[in-house]
Design a protein around this motif. Structure first.
Motif, PDB file in Angstrom:
ATOM      1  N   ARG A 195       8.599 -82.688 -12.870  1.00 45.76           N
ATOM      2  CA  ARG A 195       8.573 -83.828 -11.948  1.00 45.76           C
ATOM      3  C   ARG A 195       9.888 -83.896 -11.178  1.00 45.76           C
ATOM      4  NH1 ARG A 195       4.984 -87.768 -12.773  1.00 45.76           N
ATOM      5  NH2 ARG A 195       3.743 -85.966 -13.415  1.00 45.76           N
ATOM      6  N   GLY A 196       9.784 -84.140  -9.896  1.00 45.48           N
ATOM      7  CA  GLY A 196      10.970 -84.150  -9.040  1.00 45.48           C
ATOM      8  C   GLY A 196      11.181 -82.844  -8.312  1.00 45.48           C
ATOM      9  N   LYS A 197      10.446 -81.799  -8.712  1.00 45.41           N
ATOM     10  CA  LYS A 197      10.501 -80.505  -8.031  1.00 45.41           C
ATOM     11  C   LYS A 197       9.209 -80.284  -7.239  1.00 45.41           C
ATOM     12  CE  LYS A 197      14.296 -79.030 -10.178  1.00 45.41           C
ATOM     13  NZ  LYS A 197      15.591 -78.874  -9.472  1.00 45.41           N
ATOM     14  N   ILE A 198       9.319 -79.496  -6.186  1.00 45.73           N
ATOM     15  CA  ILE A 198       8.125 -78.987  -5.531  1.00 45.73           C
ATOM     16  C   ILE A 198       7.651 -77.807  -6.371  1.00 45.73           C
ATOM     17  CG2 ILE A 198       7.198 -77.946  -3.428  1.00 45.73           C
ATOM     18  CD1 ILE A 198       9.698 -79.290  -2.024  1.00 45.73           C
ATOM     19  N   VAL A 199       6.373 -77.801  -6.732  1.00 50.90           N
ATOM     20  CA  VAL A 199       5.822 -76.770  -7.610  1.00 50.90           C
ATOM     21  C   VAL A 199       4.751 -75.992  -6.837  1.00 50.90           C
ATOM     22  CG1 VAL A 199       4.598 -76.298  -9.760  1.00 50.90           C
ATOM     23  CG2 VAL A 199       6.285 -78.143  -9.665  1.00 50.90           C
ATOM     24  N   VAL A 200       4.868 -74.683  -6.875  1.00 50.03           N
ATOM     25  CA  VAL A 200       3.826 -73.819  -6.324  1.00 50.03           C
ATOM     26  C   VAL A 200       3.204 -73.049  -7.480  1.00 50.03           C
ATOM     27  CG1 VAL A 200       3.283 -71.873  -4.815  1.00 50.03           C
ATOM     28  CG2 VAL A 200       4.934 -73.598  -4.070  1.00 50.03           C
ATOM     29  N   LEU A 201       1.925 -73.297  -7.736  1.00 46.57           N
ATOM     30  CA  LEU A 201       1.192 -72.549  -8.755  1.00 46.57           C
ATOM     31  C   LEU A 201       0.594 -71.311  -8.095  1.00 46.57           C
ATOM     32  CD1 LEU A 201      -0.738 -75.477 -10.519  1.00 46.57           C
ATOM     33  CD2 LEU A 201       1.520 -74.546 -11.074  1.00 46.57           C
ATOM     34  N   ASP A 202       0.931 -70.150  -8.630  1.00 49.55           N
ATOM     35  CA  ASP A 202       0.435 -68.886  -8.092  1.00 49.55           C
ATOM     36  C   ASP A 202      -0.544 -68.297  -9.098  1.00 49.55           C
ATOM     37  OD1 ASP A 202      -0.003 -66.416  -6.979  1.00 49.55           O
ATOM     38  OD2 ASP A 202       2.005 -65.625  -7.392  1.00 49.55           O
ATOM     39  N   PHE A 203      -1.846 -68.450  -8.820  1.00 53.51           N
ATOM     40  CA  PHE A 203      -2.885 -67.899  -9.698  1.00 53.51           C
ATOM     41  C   PHE A 203      -3.031 -66.414  -9.366  1.00 53.51           C
ATOM     42  CE2 PHE A 203      -3.713 -72.398  -9.758  1.00 53.51           C
ATOM     43  CZ  PHE A 203      -4.142 -72.646 -11.053  1.00 53.51           C
ATOM     44  N   TRP A 204      -2.739 -65.573 -10.354  1.00 54.96           N
ATOM     45  CA  TRP A 204      -2.701 -64.137 -10.099  1.00 54.96           C
ATOM     46  C   TRP A 204      -3.233 -63.380 -11.300  1.00 54.96           C
ATOM     47  CZ3 TRP A 204       1.343 -60.496 -12.002  1.00 54.96           C
ATOM     48  CH2 TRP A 204       2.093 -61.029 -13.057  1.00 54.96           C
ATOM     49  N   THR A 205      -3.480 -62.101 -11.080  1.00 52.89           N
ATOM     50  CA  THR A 205      -3.809 -61.189 -12.161  1.00 52.89           C
ATOM     51  C   THR A 205      -3.169 -59.860 -11.810  1.00 52.89           C
ATOM     52  OG1 THR A 205      -5.596 -60.244 -13.507  1.00 52.89           O
ATOM     53  CG2 THR A 205      -6.042 -60.538 -11.162  1.00 52.89           C
ATOM     54  N   PHE A 206      -2.576 -59.176 -12.781  1.00 49.41           N
ATOM     55  CA  PHE A 206      -1.655 -58.110 -12.410  1.00 49.41           C
ATOM     56  C   PHE A 206      -2.336 -56.841 -11.920  1.00 49.41           C
ATOM     57  CE2 PHE A 206      -1.569 -57.571 -17.184  1.00 49.41           C
ATOM     58  CZ  PHE A 206      -1.973 -56.243 -17.287  1.00 49.41           C
ATOM     59  N   CYS A 207      -3.665 -56.750 -12.021  1.00 47.74           N
ATOM     60  CA  CYS A 207      -4.363 -55.612 -11.425  1.00 47.74           C
ATOM     61  C   CYS A 207      -4.487 -55.744  -9.918  1.00 47.74           C
ATOM     62  CB  CYS A 207      -5.769 -55.490 -12.011  1.00 47.74           C
ATOM     63  SG  CYS A 207      -6.908 -56.791 -11.436  1.00 47.74           S
ATOM     64  N   CYS A 208      -4.353 -56.945  -9.411  1.00 46.07           N
ATOM     65  CA  CYS A 208      -4.736 -57.294  -8.039  1.00 46.07           C
ATOM     66  C   CYS A 208      -3.586 -57.051  -7.080  1.00 46.07           C
ATOM     67  CB  CYS A 208      -5.169 -58.767  -8.006  1.00 46.07           C
ATOM     68  SG  CYS A 208      -5.364 -59.449  -6.359  1.00 46.07           S
ATOM     69  N   LEU A 209      -3.757 -56.087  -6.181  1.00 41.03           N
ATOM     70  CA  LEU A 209      -2.693 -55.761  -5.246  1.00 41.03           C
ATOM     71  C   LEU A 209      -2.429 -56.900  -4.271  1.00 41.03           C
ATOM     72  CD1 LEU A 209      -0.728 -53.526  -4.734  1.00 41.03           C
ATOM     73  CD2 LEU A 209      -2.389 -52.439  -3.234  1.00 41.03           C
ATOM     74  N   ASN A 210      -3.457 -57.651  -3.914  1.00 39.39           N
ATOM     75  CA  ASN A 210      -3.241 -58.813  -3.056  1.00 39.39           C
ATOM     76  C   ASN A 210      -2.322 -59.818  -3.744  1.00 39.39           C
ATOM     77  OD1 ASN A 210      -6.405 -57.976  -2.844  1.00 39.39           O
ATOM     78  ND2 ASN A 210      -5.460 -58.213  -0.844  1.00 39.39           N
ATOM     79  N   CYS A 211      -2.475 -59.962  -5.055  1.00 41.76           N
ATOM     80  CA  CYS A 211      -1.588 -60.850  -5.817  1.00 41.76           C
ATOM     81  C   CYS A 211      -0.156 -60.343  -5.790  1.00 41.76           C
ATOM     82  CB  CYS A 211      -2.064 -60.959  -7.263  1.00 41.76           C
ATOM     83  SG  CYS A 211      -3.713 -61.644  -7.478  1.00 41.76           S
ATOM     84  N   LEU A 212       0.009 -59.023  -5.874  1.00 41.33           N
ATOM     85  CA  LEU A 212       1.358 -58.453  -5.833  1.00 41.33           C
ATOM     86  C   LEU A 212       1.966 -58.630  -4.448  1.00 41.33           C
ATOM     87  CD1 LEU A 212       0.819 -55.199  -7.927  1.00 41.33           C
ATOM     88  CD2 LEU A 212       1.304 -57.533  -8.695  1.00 41.33           C
ATOM     89  N   SER A 256      -4.298 -65.422 -14.776  1.00 38.19           N
ATOM     90  CA  SER A 256      -5.695 -65.602 -15.167  1.00 38.19           C
ATOM     91  C   SER A 256      -6.384 -64.253 -15.030  1.00 38.19           C
ATOM     92  CB  SER A 256      -6.357 -66.654 -14.275  1.00 38.19           C
ATOM     93  OG  SER A 256      -5.607 -67.857 -14.269  1.00 38.19           O
ATOM     94  N   PRO A 257      -6.579 -63.513 -16.126  1.00 43.94           N
ATOM     95  CA  PRO A 257      -6.921 -62.087 -16.034  1.00 43.94           C
ATOM     96  C   PRO A 257      -8.346 -61.816 -15.582  1.00 43.94           C
ATOM     97  CG  PRO A 257      -6.919 -62.795 -18.324  1.00 43.94           C
ATOM     98  CD  PRO A 257      -6.400 -63.952 -17.524  1.00 43.94           C
ATOM     99  N   LYS A 258      -8.487 -60.675 -14.886  1.00 40.59           N
ATOM    100  CA  LYS A 258      -9.804 -60.157 -14.536  1.00 40.59           C
ATOM    101  C   LYS A 258     -10.286 -59.182 -15.603  1.00 40.59           C
ATOM    102  CE  LYS A 258     -12.167 -57.090 -11.277  1.00 40.59           C
ATOM    103  NZ  LYS A 258     -12.117 -56.333 -10.007  1.00 40.59           N
ATOM    104  N   PHE A 259      -9.458 -58.180 -15.917  1.00 39.36           N
ATOM    105  CA  PHE A 259      -9.846 -57.133 -16.863  1.00 39.36           C
ATOM    106  C   PHE A 259      -9.460 -57.519 -18.287  1.00 39.36           C
ATOM    107  CE2 PHE A 259      -9.531 -54.689 -12.902  1.00 39.36           C
ATOM    108  CZ  PHE A 259     -10.726 -53.982 -12.951  1.00 39.36           C
ATOM    109  N   ALA A 260     -10.188 -56.938 -19.251  1.00 35.07           N
ATOM    110  CA  ALA A 260      -9.917 -57.221 -20.666  1.00 35.07           C
ATOM    111  C   ALA A 260      -8.486 -56.854 -21.034  1.00 35.07           C
ATOM    112  CB  ALA A 260     -10.915 -56.456 -21.544  1.00 35.07           C
ATOM    113  N   HIS A 261      -7.998 -55.728 -20.536  1.00 38.64           N
ATOM    114  CA  HIS A 261      -6.637 -55.293 -20.861  1.00 38.64           C
ATOM    115  C   HIS A 261      -5.600 -56.307 -20.403  1.00 38.64           C
ATOM    116  CE1 HIS A 261      -3.191 -52.650 -21.398  1.00 38.64           C
ATOM    117  NE2 HIS A 261      -2.851 -52.847 -20.129  1.00 38.64           N
ATOM    118  N   GLU A 262      -5.865 -56.984 -19.298  1.00 41.85           N
ATOM    119  CA  GLU A 262      -4.891 -57.942 -18.779  1.00 41.85           C
ATOM    120  C   GLU A 262      -4.751 -59.181 -19.660  1.00 41.85           C
ATOM    121  OE1 GLU A 262      -4.952 -57.683 -14.059  1.00 41.85           O
ATOM    122  OE2 GLU A 262      -6.943 -57.908 -14.919  1.00 41.85           O
ATOM    123  N   ALA A 263      -5.691 -59.383 -20.560  1.00 40.26           N
ATOM    124  CA  ALA A 263      -5.592 -60.505 -21.493  1.00 40.26           C
ATOM    125  C   ALA A 263      -4.697 -60.190 -22.685  1.00 40.26           C
ATOM    126  CB  ALA A 263      -6.982 -60.904 -21.988  1.00 40.26           C
TER     127      ALA A 263
END
Length: 662
Positions: free
Chosen positions: A34-51, A75-82
């Motif tokens: 609280r008191g900060k601006i927060v940016v939540l970045d929903f990503w998964t590490f397989c995803c090049l767009n996320c990178l 938030s993973p897509k592939f089983a390995h990413e979990a």
């Protein structure tokens, strides 16, 4: 363009997951921020767009650390990413410098109704959601919104300056760090794309002893060579693919190795004897699909790329080139352009020796579609390896590891300048696993590497299964050669003394590992099960469903229609029968779809783009034509591809909202 609804202002949901990274072991709550601006970045590490989004936000993150906290929600897509260890490695690999919430069950993903990787959510200092954005190209919008929120909440007394919760980890020193690829040099040494060290490492034939480094080890885009004091001027940014230049071209070109410098969006040439590094293709800026300004010519205004043009190599923006391979039929290099799901041709001697680029295959849509190159769909094409004819000689084609579809593809020459694309193994964006058997039933999981065995079969670095797999095109069978590897991203085939060995580039273990092939090349037949992406399907009604894609230009910007319509919407479905009406392209970000109630489930494929440009300053001087003088507005492109799993039910929703920027 029809207007679309704005998103309601609501309280941000709590951040819930399995644990936290980059916080020194501390559990974070929204109240702590609280008191900060927060940016939540929903990503998964397989995803090049996320990178890409990670890279887009780096400058903003560094500039506003006293008021801004970025939280990666993985938030993973592939089983390995979990796997928590795999996530920890990815956070280090991609130099993530903010707290990361491990969300393997997609609890926080669902709470914020995210529907795409990547998605950004902006939360103000009082804990309210003020914006949601899907896809790439939002850095300028987030920056403008941060400036507005800082001014607003500083005036209200609700902004708290000071350090955020990020605690940097301490990596263990290793000779190579997250190696991506390797090639064998004349004489037996190995050249490694040392992605984690942002450079190249030359190793002795044992794959361990360091001979020299090429590059300073700092992230950046700088040409140059070694200095007398032993330092190296050149800089790379997560280099990936490597290709030896044919002997006949080396003197003419002045370099011996071509490097896919992935995060710099460039191709680099390396002269081995001197250690000099040159930029030979790309501008250092990313090619945004549908962008108005993708070609940069000195002395001219940037312009849009035309797909069938041959472009001067150093004027066109690339998008995460992942690998390069020499093609004898094309007398040029083929480039796997992972960032926009295409293959390109780099002719190093065209344009009076300056080199040229042209699109070879792919529509820039993400998916698994075979056919002529101009119609084929790829999904993060990653590694290339030559295919062999029946006499076991290169036939001019390529095996291709197509990572996001967990597929092995084949690219075959079709005339002097075209190719055909077919799928050997793989079923689509959402199906993966570790299963051997016939090509029709076999499954891979996000493969990044491929090489060709002497008998013409393909060995696949099945990255997220930690395995080496073999596909035999004669029998159509897939078998497993080795397991237990740590994210193999490339594999070399080495022959000698009547034996064949594989050299696996174990990226997550920071090493190269030799694997002896079974004498009969069969391997073990495994069935580790099949998986589908764990996202919950969205229930929609049969009949008419309104699709809305909210988009609001950032503060200080307006929709940009200087070069034509400012927005674009493309819709298709798998199976196609799901959509009775509403498929195709248009410029309106609202569309009525007609859903066949007889089709129980499927996937809606939605691509949205919106271009905005800077507004002139209020004190701008107007010229005789009424336009501001000496004002050249920058163009900003936002884009996202959604694959929305849906089920058709009697009481399903009649409206589907996919915020591009709301």
């Amino acid at each position: 363009m029809s207007t679309t609804p704005t998103l309601p202002k609501v309280r941000a949901s709590e951040l819930v997951g399995r644990g936290w990274l980059n916080t020194g072991g501390r559990e974070l709550k929204l109240a702590d921020l609280r008191g900060k601006i927060v940016v939540l970045d929903f990503w998964t590490f397989c995803c090049l767009n996320c990178l890409h989004v990670l890279d887009e936000l780096r400058e903003l993150e560094e500039a506003h650390r006293d008021v801004l906290v970025i939280v990666g929600v993985h938030s993973p897509k592939f089983a390995h990413e979990a796997d928590p260890e795999a996530l920890a490695a990815a956070v280090e690999r991609y130099d993530v410098r903010h707290p990361v919430l491990d969300d393997p069950e997609l609890v926080t993903w669902d709470a914020y109704t995210a529907r795409a990787w990547p998605t950004l959510v902006v939360v103000d200092p009082q804990g309210y959601v003020v914006a949601q954005m899907a896809g790439e190209g939002h850095a300028s919008a987030v920056a403008a919104l941060v400036r507005e929120l800082v001014a607003e909440h500083e005036a209200k007394g609700t902004l708290h300056r000071g350090d955020g919760p990020y605690v940097a980890p301490t990596p263990e020193p290793t000779t190579v760090r997250f190696p991506a690829a390797a090639v064998e040099l004349p004489g037996g040494n190995l050249l490694v794309a040392d992605a984690g060290h942002h450079g190249l490492a030359e190793l002795a034939p044992d794959g361990e002893t360091l001979v020299r480094r090429i590059g300073s080890g700092e992230r950046g885009l700088v040409d140059g060579g070694p200095a007398p004091d032993g330092t190296h001027a050149a800089r790379f940014s997560e280099p990936n693919g490597l290709c030896l230049v044919p002997d006949a071209l080396r003197d003419r070109l002045g370099y011996d190795v071509l490097v896919a410098d992935t995060v710099n969006h460039t191709l680099r040439g390396v002269h081995l004897e001197s250690g000099e590094v040159y930029t030979v293709a790309g501008t250092g800026r990313q090619y945004m699909v549908g962008g108005h300004e993708n070609v940069e010519v000195p002395g001219e205004q940037p312009r849009a790329h035309v797909s069938d043009e041959e472009l001067a190599a150093t004027t066109v923006r690339l998008s995460s080139p992942w690998d390069v391979a020499w093609s004898e039929p094309l007398s040029a290099f083929v480039v796997a352009m992972a960032g926009n799901h295409t293959l390109w041709v780099f002719d190093p001697v065209a344009s009076d020796g300056d080199g040229s680029l042209r699109l070879l295959a792919g529509t820039m849509n993400e998916g698994l579609e075979d056919g002529p190159g101009a119609a084929a769909w790829f999904a993060q094409p990653s590694r290339l390896a030559p295919t062999l004819d029946t006499d076991r000689r290169p036939d001019g084609g390529f095996w291709l590891a197509d990572a996001e579809t967990s597929a092995l593809r084949r690219v075959t020459p079709a005339g002097a300048a075209d190719v055909d694309v077919s799928t050997a193994v793989g079923q689509g964006l959402y199906d993966f696993g570790h299963r051997d058997g016939t090509a029709a039933e076999a499954l891979l999981q996000h493969p990044l590497g491929v090489a060709t065995l002497p008998d013409g079969s393909a060995v696949v670095a099945d990255t997220y299964n930690g395995a080496l797999r073999r596909y035999d095109p004669r029998s159509g069978e897939v078998t497993t050669l080795a397991t237990g590897l740590a994210e193999p991203s490339d594999v070399l085939v080495q022959e000698g003394e009547g034996r064949v060995h594989l050299l696996a580039v174990e990226s997550a273990a920071h090493r190269l590992t030799r694997v002896a092939l079974p004498a009969d090349l069969v391997g073990r037949v495994l069935d580790g099960g099949a998986h589908r992406v764990a996202r919950e399907a969205t229930e929609i009604a049969g009949g008419t469903v309104r699709l809305e894609v909210p988009f609001t230009p950032a503060p200080g910007q307006k929709l940009d229609d200087r070069f034509g319509p400012s927005t674009e919407l493309r819709i298709s479905a798998t199976p196609p029968e799901l959509l009775l009406d509403g498929a195709g392209d248009g410029t309106d970000l609202v569309r009525d779809l007609r859903i066949d109630p007889a089709v129980a489930e499927g996937v809606l494929h939605v691509t949205a783009k919106a271009a905005s440009c800077d507004l002139p300053p209020q004190d701008a001087v107007l010229g005789p034509d009424g336009e501001p003088e000496d004002f050249f507005p920058a163009c900003h492109l936002a884009q996202q591809d959604w694959g929305v799993p849906v089920t058709v039910t009697a009481d399903g929703a009649a409206t589907l909202t996919l915020p591009l920027r709301g």
